[in-house]
Write a protein that holds these residues in place. Structure first.
Motif, PDB file in Angstrom:
ATOM      1  N   PHE A  84       0.822  -1.199   0.000  1.00  0.00           N
ATOM      2  CA  PHE A  84       0.000   0.000   0.000  1.00  0.00           C
ATOM      3  C   PHE A  84       0.859   1.252   0.000  1.00  0.00           C
ATOM      4  CE2 PHE A  84      -2.808  -3.230   1.393  1.00  0.00           C
ATOM      5  CZ  PHE A  84      -4.088  -2.823   1.073  1.00  0.00           C
ATOM      6  N   THR A  86       1.310   4.834   1.423  1.00  0.00           N
ATOM      7  CA  THR A  86       0.899   5.484   2.671  1.00  0.00           C
ATOM      8  C   THR A  86       1.472   6.895   2.720  1.00  0.00           C
ATOM      9  OG1 THR A  86       2.815   4.727   3.950  1.00  0.00           O
ATOM     10  CG2 THR A  86       0.906   3.271   3.914  1.00  0.00           C
ATOM     11  N   ARG A 104      -4.591   5.021   2.699  1.00  0.00           N
ATOM     12  CA  ARG A 104      -3.735   3.921   2.245  1.00  0.00           C
ATOM     13  C   ARG A 104      -4.346   3.411   0.955  1.00  0.00           C
ATOM     14  NH1 ARG A 104      -2.979   0.341   7.755  1.00  0.00           N
ATOM     15  NH2 ARG A 104      -1.988   1.969   8.978  1.00  0.00           N
TER      16      ARG A 104
END
Length: 172
Positions: A84, A86, A104
């Motif tokens: 992900f 972030t 995210r």
């Protein structure tokens, strides 16, 4: 109030201006500082450390009231498959600090594989898109959400969370 954002990236400066738009006396300066972490932070700890280091270094770069650090990274998330994107934000006045996170966003496996192999997300996205400097425009966030959100709005949301201790008395 003089605010230093620890980056000369125009997206990070605009995100800071957006997050501070309700603070009438705020002016934002972009300062070139080091994050103290790798070019592609991996995991929340390294990404948060980069944001905090940028905020401290920005504050120390001149006569500023607040230092802001914005750091994008990648992370695996417990309970979810994949890698992900972030975003973390840190703010400090030298005594107090605030920390906030943005959305995210799951990365396509073809992109995630290259990042896991050591490439930085921005250049990977540029290569995949056949463009240059996506990190200074809509960012991976804009590309991966069809412009529903973009890098600037995601970073501004993270910074809005980090500003809590400085814009409300709820943290005292």
């Amino acid at each position: 109030m003089r605010v230093a954002v620890g980056s000369t990236n125009p997206v990070k400066r605009r995100a800071t201006e957006t997050a501070l738009s309700g603070v009438t006396d705020a002016s934002v300066d972009a300062v070139d500082v080091r994050s103290g972490v790798s070019e592609q932070p991996f995991g929340p700890s390294e990404t948060i450390e980069g944001a905090r280091t940028r905020a401290r270094n920005a504050l120390d770069a001149g006569a500023f009231d607040l230092g802001v650090g914005l750091e994008g990274g990648v992370a695996e998330v417990e309970g979810a498959d994949g890698l992900f994107l972030t975003m973390w934000a840190a703010v400090t006045d030298g005594e107090r600090s605030g920390l906030g996170a943005g959305p995210r966003l799951g990365l396509p496996e073809s992109v995630a594989a290259r990042v896991r192999a050591g490439e930085e997300l921005g250049p990977v996205m540029d290569d995949v898109l056949g463009t240059a400097d996506v990190a200074e425009r809509q960012g991976a966030a804009g590309v991966l959400t069809g412009e529903v959100i973009d890098r600037e709005s995601a970073l501004a949301a993270a910074l809005a969370g980090a500003l809590g201790p400085f814009v409300t008395d709820r943290y005292e």
